[in-house]
Design a protein around this motif. Structure first.
Motif, PDB file in Angstrom:
ATOM      1  N   THR A  28       4.679   0.641  -2.680  1.00  0.00           N
ATOM      2  CA  THR A  28       4.101  -0.708  -2.763  1.00  0.00           C
ATOM      3  C   THR A  28       5.192  -1.761  -2.814  1.00  0.00           C
ATOM      4  N   PHE A  66       4.710   2.683   7.054  1.00  0.00           N
ATOM      5  CA  PHE A  66       3.334   2.800   7.507  1.00  0.00           C
ATOM      6  C   PHE A  66       3.118   4.057   8.334  1.00  0.00           C
ATOM      7  N   GLN A  97      -5.187  -0.986   5.995  1.00  0.00           N
ATOM      8  CA  GLN A  97      -3.747  -1.137   6.178  1.00  0.00           C
ATOM      9  C   GLN A  97      -3.280  -2.552   5.881  1.00  0.00           C
ATOM     10  N   ALA A  98      -4.152  -3.532   6.198  1.00  0.00           N
ATOM     11  CA  ALA A  98      -3.773  -4.916   5.905  1.00  0.00           C
ATOM     12  C   ALA A  98      -3.527  -5.089   4.417  1.00  0.00           C
ATOM     13  N   ALA A  99      -4.389  -4.456   3.597  1.00  0.00           N
ATOM     14  CA  ALA A  99      -4.204  -4.564   2.153  1.00  0.00           C
ATOM     15  C   ALA A  99      -2.988  -3.763   1.693  1.00  0.00           C
ATOM     16  N   LEU A 100      -2.806  -2.575   2.280  1.00  0.00           N
ATOM     17  CA  LEU A 100      -1.637  -1.763   1.908  1.00  0.00           C
ATOM     18  C   LEU A 100      -0.348  -2.486   2.263  1.00  0.00           C
ATOM     19  N   ALA A 101      -0.360  -3.211   3.376  1.00  0.00           N
ATOM     20  CA  ALA A 101       0.848  -3.908   3.817  1.00  0.00           C
ATOM     21  C   ALA A 101       1.255  -5.006   2.846  1.00  0.00           C
ATOM     22  N   LEU A 102       0.301  -5.463   2.034  1.00  0.00           N
ATOM     23  CA  LEU A 102       0.640  -6.476   1.039  1.00  0.00           C
ATOM     24  C   LEU A 102       1.159  -5.837  -0.246  1.00  0.00           C
ATOM     25  N   GLY A 103       1.273  -4.497  -0.250  1.00  0.00           N
ATOM     26  CA  GLY A 103       1.787  -3.833  -1.434  1.00  0.00           C
ATOM     27  C   GLY A 103       0.713  -3.474  -2.440  1.00  0.00           C
ATOM     28  N   ALA A 104      -0.545  -3.326  -1.979  1.00  0.00           N
ATOM     29  CA  ALA A 104      -1.602  -2.920  -2.893  1.00  0.00           C
ATOM     30  C   ALA A 104      -1.572  -1.402  -3.077  1.00  0.00           C
ATOM     31  N   THR A 105      -1.967  -0.940  -4.250  1.00  0.00           N
ATOM     32  CA  THR A 105      -2.057   0.505  -4.490  1.00  0.00           C
ATOM     33  C   THR A 105      -3.398   1.002  -3.979  1.00  0.00           C
ATOM     34  N   PRO A 106      -3.556   2.331  -3.785  1.00  0.00           N
ATOM     35  CA  PRO A 106      -4.840   2.846  -3.299  1.00  0.00           C
ATOM     36  C   PRO A 106      -6.020   2.400  -4.155  1.00  0.00           C
ATOM     37  N   ILE A 113      -2.830  -9.239  -7.051  1.00  0.00           N
ATOM     38  CA  ILE A 113      -2.453  -7.855  -7.319  1.00  0.00           C
ATOM     39  C   ILE A 113      -1.024  -7.778  -7.846  1.00  0.00           C
TER      40      ILE A 113
END
Lengths: 286, 251, 325
Positions: free
Chosen positions: B82, B54, A172-181, B112
């Motif tokens: 994103t 989320f 989630q930390a990575a997703l919160a930065l706007g990373a894609t799956p 990214i």
């Protein structure tokens, strides 16, 4: 009152004794097996045993060594593990990052469980049928395919397991930065899971190199050195199995040596997976 | 000026029958610290997580209603998740540094989002570590694993990492509750500093922290917004009996 | 707090429209991964279909029930009775479990409830190594250690004292037989069963044990009245999972079990389990009609038994482990 207390403690002591005995039984049998393999194999282990193929006559030759089987096993298990990793790593990453708990992921995991449960002799038979159907003879390629089938569920499930143990917050930390799956999978999970992935790879390699039943029909057996993907190739487990039943001590010695080499390779793989796991773990979030 | 975030008729369910948010309507102003407070289990974190989408990571969650950022509904079809998460950065309760070096943690978001490597990237990493008040402590060991930092430093690293993707909103979910008092104070100072540039939304159950930081207050109870308004008004002249009870410690 | 000096400039950033590109890559990777994820499902189905297809010829002429209950195996005469092999598999597996389960259960209880941290840390690699030793190596050990022991020591001794008991009396003097296979198999599946049982036992909430200990019970009583009842479904599932491993084990058993197609009556009799039948005969039987189809049927029977064991226990274990968390 006092007597009842004493009784409880006697029972506790007996039980503890039984448990220690069982524990000793398990640890002792490992020691016994290793001792048997080493004491039988070490005397027959010579330089020519390590560096030559069997010499002096078809199948029953009394000279030479087991290099053909050692190389054959390393090639086949290596090839099978690489193919299984190539197929299995994307599947494991996909299950976690893209699918989560969807219905399809449940089917894929069920299929992996089914494949995991299939005994290796059945993989050998299946591999043989496929080879007959496409007109292939027993060969290194056949052995590699059978080992890939055998190792794929082991590897994928092992990796899937470590990925599922990963803290969700990290993803989630990575997703919160706007990373894609995909970015989460390739940049964060593989990094975090590297020791786990390596352990899974080595586990699958160990299972592959030690398995006799799956290469029995598919890879065949020969006294020659491995030369081509399309020729039969010897392997350590089969070198043990075939040569142990021969009535000549010289041939049997080759079986003992092969067993020792095989055990040695498996132990090295098992121990190095632990060592590598610790070594590569420095970036890991606990 | 329109509010930065508007929430309209937001309802959230977990597993069909468990309603976490009941018909929430509110507005969050630009460049202020908005504090969401209330007793535990009242839906504070759910509300916060509705603002960067989320909630959909939780199995069995159902969302209806609108969340508008700059007038755009982030739950509308075709919205890019994103992009929303880039716009609304999250500072979680526990710091979770990524499994890489300190430098790479901050550079992760920049990379990214396609920043080239080299001088510019190094400059940017330094800049955001400074913004998070961590630069002087780590400048000599940028390439060590982030896990070697203390937990308070890790939280500031997570702040720097979040700032580096250039969000407009900072969502902080009990961001100081896992920290020691001095580290917590560091984070609080950063947040006050950052509100010049960002809209900060902070979830807390610590009343004193809310009083220290809040410009605007949302008080929640059992999934409902009981009262919201400028901090002075809510703290000094609460309109609702339940708010008054909470402020006086009668919960 | 945007980067000062670089405001509104694309300096330092890659040129292409990054977002769209990233999403295209992400979508493409998603599709590719999906194709990969079809592979296991396809394989599982294909293997089952292929085996049914291959065993179809013999099922058409010989009713399945007749083969399952037939006691005579004479492929030359067209007699394909699987019962001796099924019985051999059952004997070896049951005796192996009978030998393996008590020590495994005790060891895992010891590890989860009594052992010190350092002993646990020592035991884990030990189990890994035991589990990693190839089955032919167990076979070698069985051939040169277990078989002579049974032939020269155990069997004469037991014969002398308990010779007339059922399941003991045997006229097979070679040492190659069910007991040898079962001992080897028991040691092979032990690390696996211990690992599963240990996971189940250590998954029981600490608070539950403490609640019991707080009432003044001994560790043993806590194990007996709290841990075991709580863990029982998981323990059974773990043992069944171990059985599914034992059922499919080929080489180690094949090397010591004697391989005689008969109905065994004693633990010292030779037996011929299904995997051994396949391993010994497949690939060399093309001239006899229906022989390969019969062997494929044997493999199918084996597979179906194993999958039933394996899938039910895996699902049960998942259920148990998730419930406790």
């Amino acid at each position: 009152m006092k007597n009842r207390w004493a009784g409880r403690h006697v029972a506790e002591t007996i039980f503890k004794g039984l448990m220690l005995f069982s524990f000793g039984l398990v640890a002792g049998s490992l020691a016994l097996i290793l001792w048997t393999v080493i004491s039988k194999g070490l005397p027959s282990l010579s330089w020519s045993m390590l560096t030559q193929a069997p010499q002096g006559g078809y199948y029953l030759g009394k000279a030479g060594g087991v290099l053909n089987a050692t190389l054959g096993s390393l090639y086949m298990a290596g090839g099978g593990t690489l193919l299984a990793l190539f197929l299995g790593l994307p599947i494991a990453l996909y299950l976690e990052t893209y699918l989560g708990r969807s219905v399809w992921s449940r089917y894929v995991r069920l299929a992996l469980d089914v494949l995991w449960g299939i005994p290796s002799i059945v993989y050998g038979a299946i591999g043989f049928i496929i080879m007959l159907a496409i007109g292939m003879r027993a060969s290194m390629l056949g052995g590699i395919i059978a080992l890939t089938l055998l190792e794929l569920p082991i590897l994928t499930r092992a990796i899937d397991e470590v990925i599922r143990m990963m803290p969700r917050d990290l993803e989630q930390a990575a997703l919160a930065l706007g990373a894609t799956p995909l970015e989460v999978a390739t940049r964060v999970i593989t990094r975090q899971m590297l020791p786990g992935i390596i352990t899974g790879v080595l586990l699958a390699f160990g299972r592959g190199i030690g398995d006799a039943a799956s290469v029995l029909f598919t890879a065949g057996y020969t006294d020659r050195m491995p030369s081509s993907l399309l020729r039969p190739v010897a392997s350590l487990p089969l070198a043990v199995y075939f040569q142990l039943s021969m009535p000549y001590p010289e041939v049997q010695n080759r079986a003992y040596a092969a067993a020792l080499i095989l055990t040695f390779i498996v132990l090295v793989v098992s121990l190095s997976s632990r060592w590598l796991g610790g070594k590569l773990g420095k970036f890991i979030i606990k | 000026m329109q509010p930065h975030i508007q929430i309209r008729n937001l309802n959230v369910f977990y597993n069909r029958d468990q309603q976490a948010l009941k018909n929430v309507n509110l507005e969050i102003p630009h460049n202020q610290i908005t504090v969401i407070m209330g007793p535990s289990g009242c839906g504070k974190t759910t509300l916060l997580k509705s603002m960067n989408r989320f909630l959909e990571l939780t199995d069995g969650s159902q969302i209806s209603g609108q969340v508008l950022i700059d007038g755009e509904d982030i739950y509308a079809t075709g919205m890019d998740v994103t992009e929303i998460r880039k716009k609304a950065g999250l500072l979680a309760q526990h710091p979770y540094p990524l499994p890489m070096s300190i430098f790479d943690n901050v550079a992760f978001g920049l990379r990214i989002h396609q920043m080239k490597k080299g001088r510019h990237l190094e400059y940017a990493v330094q800049h955001y570590l400074e913004a998070a008040g961590l630069w002087t402590e780590v400048k000599d060991r940028l390439h060590q694993p982030a896990t070697r930092l203390s937990i308070g430093q890790q939280q500031r690293l997570c702040l720097a990492r979040g700032l580096a993707v250039e969000p407009e909103i900072l969502l902080a979910d009990e961001a100081t509750s896992a920290l020691d008092p001095i580290s917590a104070q560091h984070i609080e100072e950063r947040l006050v500093d950052l509100k010049k540039e960002y809209t900060v939304v902070l979830v807390t159950h610590i009343l004193r922290q809310a009083k220290r930081l809040a410009d605007y207050v949302i008080f929640m109870y059992l999934g409902e917004v009981v009262e919201c308004g400028p901090a002075i008004q809510v703290f000094d002249h609460p309109q609702q009996e339940r708010t008054r009870a909470y402020l006086e410690g009668r919960f | 707090m945007k980067l000062p000096g670089f405001e509104n400039s694309r300096e330092g950033w890659k040129q292409r429209s990054s977002l769209e590109f990233r999403h295209r890559i992400d979508k493409f990777a998603g599709r590719l991964f999906f194709v990969f994820s079809i592979i296991p499902v396809f394989l599982a189905i294909a293997i089952l279909v292929m085996m049914i297809y291959k065993s179809w010829p013999i099922m058409k002429t010989h009713p399945l029930w007749q083969m399952l209950t037939g006691q005579v195996w004479k492929p030359d005469d067209g007699l394909f009775g699987f019962l001796p092999f099924i019985a051999g598999t059952a004997w070896v597996t049951l005796v192996a479990l009978f030998l393996a389960v008590p020590p495994c259960l005790l060891t895992s209880i010891f590890l989860s409830e009594y052992a010190s941290h350092s002993l646990r840390a020592f035991m884990k690699p030990l189990l890994d190594i035991l589990a990693a030793i190839p089955s032919v190596v167990y076979g070698v050990w069985g051939t040169i250690a277990i078989v002579p022991f049974i032939q020269n020591k155990l069997q004469p001794f037991i014969h002398q004292h308990l010779g007339t008991l059922p399941f003991i009396n045997s006229n097979n003097p070679t040492g190659f037989g069910i007991l040898s296979g079962a001992i080897v198999l028991a040691i092979m599946v032990a690390p696996f069963i211990i690992a599963v049982l240990y996971e189940i036992l250590s998954n029981i909430p600490e608070g539950l044990k403490e609640a019991s200990l707080a009432m003044g019970t001994t560790r043993l009583q806590t194990v007996r009245w709290v841990v075991i009842p709580q863990a029982l479904p998981g323990i059974i599932a773990g043992i069944v999972l171990g059985a599914s491993r034992a059922l499919g084990e080929t080489m180690a058993v094949l090397m010591v079990v004697g391989n005689v197609a008969q109905m065994p009556h004693s633990i010292f009799d030779a037996a011929y389990p299904l995997p051994a039948l396949i391993a010994n005969n497949y690939g060399e039987m093309m001239s006899i009609p229906l022989y390969d189809s019969a062997l494929m049927t044997a493999a199918l029977i084996l597979l179906v038994i194993i999958l039933i064991f394996n899938i039910t226990s895996t699902l049960a274990l998942q259920h148990v482990l998730e419930r406790n968390i």
